[in-house]
Design a protein around this motif. Structure first.
Motif, PDB file in Angstrom:
ATOM      1  N   HIS A  38     -10.652   9.590 -20.538  1.00 23.58           N
ATOM      2  CA  HIS A  38      -9.546   8.806 -21.149  1.00 23.58           C
ATOM      3  C   HIS A  38      -9.549  10.132 -22.649  1.00 23.58           C
ATOM      4  CE1 HIS A  38     -11.406   5.440 -19.200  1.00 23.58           C
ATOM      5  NE2 HIS A  38     -10.161   5.215 -18.610  1.00 23.58           N
ATOM      6  N   SER A  40      -8.130  10.463 -26.082  1.00 20.88           N
ATOM      7  CA  SER A  40      -7.673   9.884 -27.367  1.00 20.88           C
ATOM      8  C   SER A  40      -7.369  10.690 -28.787  1.00 20.88           C
ATOM      9  CB  SER A  40      -9.195   8.235 -28.099  1.00 20.88           C
ATOM     10  OG  SER A  40      -8.917   8.324 -29.230  1.00 20.88           O
ATOM     11  N   GLN A  42      -6.813  10.641 -31.959  1.00 12.18           N
ATOM     12  CA  GLN A  42      -6.364   9.824 -34.089  1.00 12.18           C
ATOM     13  C   GLN A  42      -6.758  11.040 -34.405  1.00 12.18           C
ATOM     14  OE1 GLN A  42      -9.807   8.442 -31.255  1.00 12.18           O
ATOM     15  NE2 GLN A  42     -11.079   9.359 -32.836  1.00 12.18           N
ATOM     16  N   LEU A  54     -13.245   1.154 -28.546  1.00 17.59           N
ATOM     17  CA  LEU A  54     -13.054   1.767 -28.074  1.00 17.59           C
ATOM     18  C   LEU A  54     -13.616   1.739 -26.221  1.00 17.59           C
ATOM     19  CD1 LEU A  54     -10.251   3.347 -27.323  1.00 17.59           C
ATOM     20  CD2 LEU A  54     -11.760   5.185 -28.447  1.00 17.59           C
ATOM     21  N   SER A  87      -0.702   4.934 -21.239  1.00 22.59           N
ATOM     22  CA  SER A  87      -0.643   5.161 -22.419  1.00 22.59           C
ATOM     23  C   SER A  87      -0.003   4.463 -22.961  1.00 22.59           C
ATOM     24  CB  SER A  87      -0.031   6.578 -22.022  1.00 22.59           C
ATOM     25  OG  SER A  87      -0.222   6.836 -24.128  1.00 22.59           O
ATOM     26  N   THR A  91      -2.372   1.961 -26.246  1.00 21.47           N
ATOM     27  CA  THR A  91      -2.146   2.532 -27.123  1.00 21.47           C
ATOM     28  C   THR A  91      -2.372   1.147 -27.840  1.00 21.47           C
ATOM     29  OG1 THR A  91      -1.882   4.531 -26.374  1.00 21.47           O
ATOM     30  CG2 THR A  91      -1.629   3.313 -29.011  1.00 21.47           C
ATOM     31  N   ALA A  94      -5.802  -1.311 -27.752  1.00 18.31           N
ATOM     32  CA  ALA A  94      -6.070  -0.568 -28.865  1.00 18.31           C
ATOM     33  C   ALA A  94      -6.038  -0.625 -30.370  1.00 18.31           C
ATOM     34  CB  ALA A  94      -6.382   0.703 -29.357  1.00 18.31           C
ATOM     35  N   ILE A 102      -6.035   5.558 -34.256  1.00 15.64           N
ATOM     36  CA  ILE A 102      -5.776   5.722 -32.741  1.00 15.64           C
ATOM     37  C   ILE A 102      -4.628   5.922 -32.204  1.00 15.64           C
ATOM     38  CG2 ILE A 102      -5.446   5.390 -29.895  1.00 15.64           C
ATOM     39  CD1 ILE A 102      -8.260   4.363 -30.972  1.00 15.64           C
ATOM     40  N   LEU A 105      -4.030   6.582 -27.171  1.00 17.92           N
ATOM     41  CA  LEU A 105      -4.308   7.094 -25.359  1.00 17.92           C
ATOM     42  C   LEU A 105      -3.842   7.522 -24.235  1.00 17.92           C
ATOM     43  CD1 LEU A 105      -6.908   3.290 -26.114  1.00 17.92           C
ATOM     44  CD2 LEU A 105      -7.769   6.205 -26.305  1.00 17.92           C
TER      45      LEU A 105
END
Length: 153
Positions: A38, A40, A42, A54, A87, A91, A94, A102, A105
């Protein structure tokens, strides 16, 4: 960009099936292992509690033993400049969990191609063709190259 290892990506059956196909391309291939990875992107670094959130979000699927990488790496990811459906959903999840820093992702699959000796270019091309969908994915030679995923999306 932060990189986080995920769970193994292949069931025992799929691993054996893929190995058989890869060995038809090159007899140098002795085994294959794959796990989700994965990425990320951010705006700011995550605090410890946020990092734990996360990590919990990215633990999914069946549990299987994680293996150490020892062969040639092939990172299969969505094409640069695109945003995968995974994604978009990850996202959103998250953000709903309070991780608003973020930006995105993304997920790929890191393949560990275990070989008796280095693959020739033609063999590597044949192996890569079995690992990804040319229409929606690319194969990157290293995790560091994954930063291209966020360049144009």
């Amino acid at each position: 960009m932060q990189t986080l290892r995920g769970a193994p990506a292949l069931s025992t059956y799929r691993r054996q099936s893929l190995l058989s196909k890869l060995q038809s391309v090159s007899t140098k291939v002795t085994d294959i292992y794959a796990e989700f990875v994965h990425f990320s992107k951010q705006s700011t670094e995550l605090l410890n509690e946020q990092q734990q959130v996360l990590s919990r979000i990215l633990k999914y699927g069946p549990t299987a033993e994680v293996e150490e990488f020892s062969g040639e790496l092939a990172l299969v990811s969505p094409r640069p400049g695109t945003i995968s459906p995974w994604s978009s959903k990850a996202t959103d999840i998250a953000h709903n969990c309070g991780l608003t820093q973020i930006d995105r992702l993304e997920r790929g699959i890191a393949y560990d191609i275990r070989v008796t000796e280095a693959l020739e270019d033609a063999e590597r091309t044949g192996v890569y063709e079995l690992l990804h969908d040319k229409m929606t994915q690319v194969v990157l030679p290293s995790l560091e190259d994954a930063s291209v995923l966020f360049e144009q999306a």
